[in-house]
Design an enzyme around this catalytic site. Sequence first.
Site, PDB file in Angstrom:
ATOM      1  N   GLU A 156      97.077 -14.134  63.756  1.00 30.73           N
ATOM      2  CA  GLU A 156      98.198 -13.568  64.513  1.00 30.73           C
ATOM      3  C   GLU A 156      99.279 -14.630  64.754  1.00 30.73           C
ATOM      4  O   GLU A 156     100.467 -14.336  64.755  1.00 30.73           O
ATOM      5  CB  GLU A 156      97.690 -12.956  65.827  1.00 30.73           C
ATOM      6  CG  GLU A 156      96.988 -11.626  65.561  1.00 30.73           C
ATOM      7  CD  GLU A 156      95.866 -11.282  66.522  1.00 30.73           C
ATOM      8  OE1 GLU A 156      95.798 -11.841  67.627  1.00 30.73           O
ATOM      9  OE2 GLU A 156      95.037 -10.430  66.138  1.00 30.73           O
ATOM     10  N   LYS A 197      92.749 -12.746  73.549  1.00 30.48           N
ATOM     11  CA  LYS A 197      94.136 -12.487  73.148  1.00 30.48           C
ATOM     12  C   LYS A 197      94.979 -12.197  74.403  1.00 30.48           C
ATOM     13  O   LYS A 197      94.683 -12.742  75.468  1.00 30.48           O
ATOM     14  CB  LYS A 197      94.182 -11.359  72.120  1.00 30.48           C
ATOM     15  CG  LYS A 197      93.222 -11.651  70.944  1.00 30.48           C
ATOM     16  CD  LYS A 197      93.397 -10.762  69.765  1.00 30.48           C
ATOM     17  CE  LYS A 197      92.409 -11.164  68.677  1.00 30.48           C
ATOM     18  NZ  LYS A 197      92.494 -10.346  67.485  1.00 30.48           N
ATOM     19  N   HIS A 239      95.058 -19.069  64.143  1.00 27.44           N
ATOM     20  CA  HIS A 239      94.676 -17.660  64.139  1.00 27.44           C
ATOM     21  C   HIS A 239      95.691 -16.869  63.309  1.00 27.44           C
ATOM     22  O   HIS A 239      96.884 -17.172  63.330  1.00 27.44           O
ATOM     23  CB  HIS A 239      94.609 -17.123  65.570  1.00 27.44           C
ATOM     24  CG  HIS A 239      93.997 -15.761  65.633  1.00 27.44           C
ATOM     25  ND1 HIS A 239      94.703 -14.620  65.345  1.00 27.44           N
ATOM     26  CD2 HIS A 239      92.720 -15.364  65.895  1.00 27.44           C
ATOM     27  CE1 HIS A 239      93.890 -13.575  65.447  1.00 27.44           C
ATOM     28  NE2 HIS A 239      92.685 -14.005  65.778  1.00 27.44           N
ATOM     29  N   SER A 284      86.231  -7.867  63.678  1.00 29.05           N
ATOM     30  CA  SER A 284      85.448  -6.680  64.039  1.00 29.05           C
ATOM     31  C   SER A 284      83.948  -6.948  64.114  1.00 29.05           C
ATOM     32  O   SER A 284      83.150  -6.117  63.701  1.00 29.05           O
ATOM     33  CB  SER A 284      85.756  -5.517  63.084  1.00 29.05           C
ATOM     34  OG  SER A 284      87.127  -5.172  63.164  1.00 29.05           O
ATOM     35  N   GLY A 307      90.561  -6.590  64.187  1.00 26.55           N
ATOM     36  CA  GLY A 307      91.029  -5.478  65.017  1.00 26.55           C
ATOM     37  C   GLY A 307      91.110  -4.154  64.286  1.00 26.55           C
ATOM     38  O   GLY A 307      91.731  -3.210  64.763  1.00 26.55           O
ATOM     39  N   ASN A 354      87.728 -14.369  72.040  1.00 29.15           N
ATOM     40  CA  ASN A 354      89.175 -14.557  72.005  1.00 29.15           C
ATOM     41  C   ASN A 354      89.791 -13.337  72.677  1.00 29.15           C
ATOM     42  O   ASN A 354      89.879 -12.273  72.070  1.00 29.15           O
ATOM     43  CB  ASN A 354      89.624 -14.679  70.539  1.00 29.15           C
ATOM     44  CG  ASN A 354      91.145 -14.702  70.392  1.00 29.15           C
ATOM     45  OD1 ASN A 354      91.872 -14.821  71.378  1.00 29.15           O
ATOM     46  ND2 ASN A 354      91.621 -14.586  69.161  1.00 29.15           N
TER      47      ASN A 354
END
Length: 251
Positions: free
Chosen positions: A97, A11, A95, A212, A173, A9
């Site tokens: 986010e 992003k 997701h 992560s 992240g 991904n």
Amino acid sequence: MRQPLVAGNWKMNGSRSAVGELLEGIKAGLAGVKTAEVAVCPPYVYIPEASTRLAGTAVALGGQNVSTHAGGAYTGEIAASMLVDFGCKYAIVGHSERRTLYGEDDTVVAEKFEVARKAGLVPIFCVGETLEEREGGTTEAVIARQLDAVLDRFGAAALAAGVIAYEPVWAIGTGRTASPQQAQEVHAFIRGRVAAKDRAVAEAIRILYGGSMKPDNAAELMAQPDIDGGLIGGASLKASDFLAICTAANR
Ligand code: PGA
């Protein structure tokens, strides 16, 4: 046997040149990937570039998001049919986010799942708890609610067309990964909840871990019985790291 899937991904990262370099780097190392299916989810504008460069390889393409609408006056949105048009196999939905920064709730996520599925895409359906929820002891309740948004509304047969990604929000992240045991516990819970509706679907559906995941923790995570690959953010932006994660799934 569930084939592991490792999906990058990206992003909102990259540039034309960086994307070209990353894709060429991935292509150059694919021979070492024996078991996993590999996918990348670039920003929309780089999907055509990725499609051209990946032609002839087994790497699948995915969108990072998809509209709930089929088409029309929805400025800034991308329809599932457009992703299909450009050769995408996958679309990430739900997701964290999107949920936290863009206010997508369980209902919207479930609609996206269904729209993507109906268009012939494989939705990568993300679920995961925040740190506060984990510390408050509500991890399972949160995951159950997120899962049920699709399961109760569209049923296990619809869910079967997708892939689930367990992504603890506190691990995304942050460099703080869920331990293999912590991840396995939630993966087993997810599979159990699907099994309560449909055993065969639960047995077949792939549940990825995301948050992560890196070359040095990927093998241990993917060795867990209910972890069927990874959804990789940061580490998918460096070809050597991404490939190392893909090969960590080799059996
Ligand atoms: P990360 O992101 O690997 O950078 O933690 C994972 C994700 O958000 O899908």
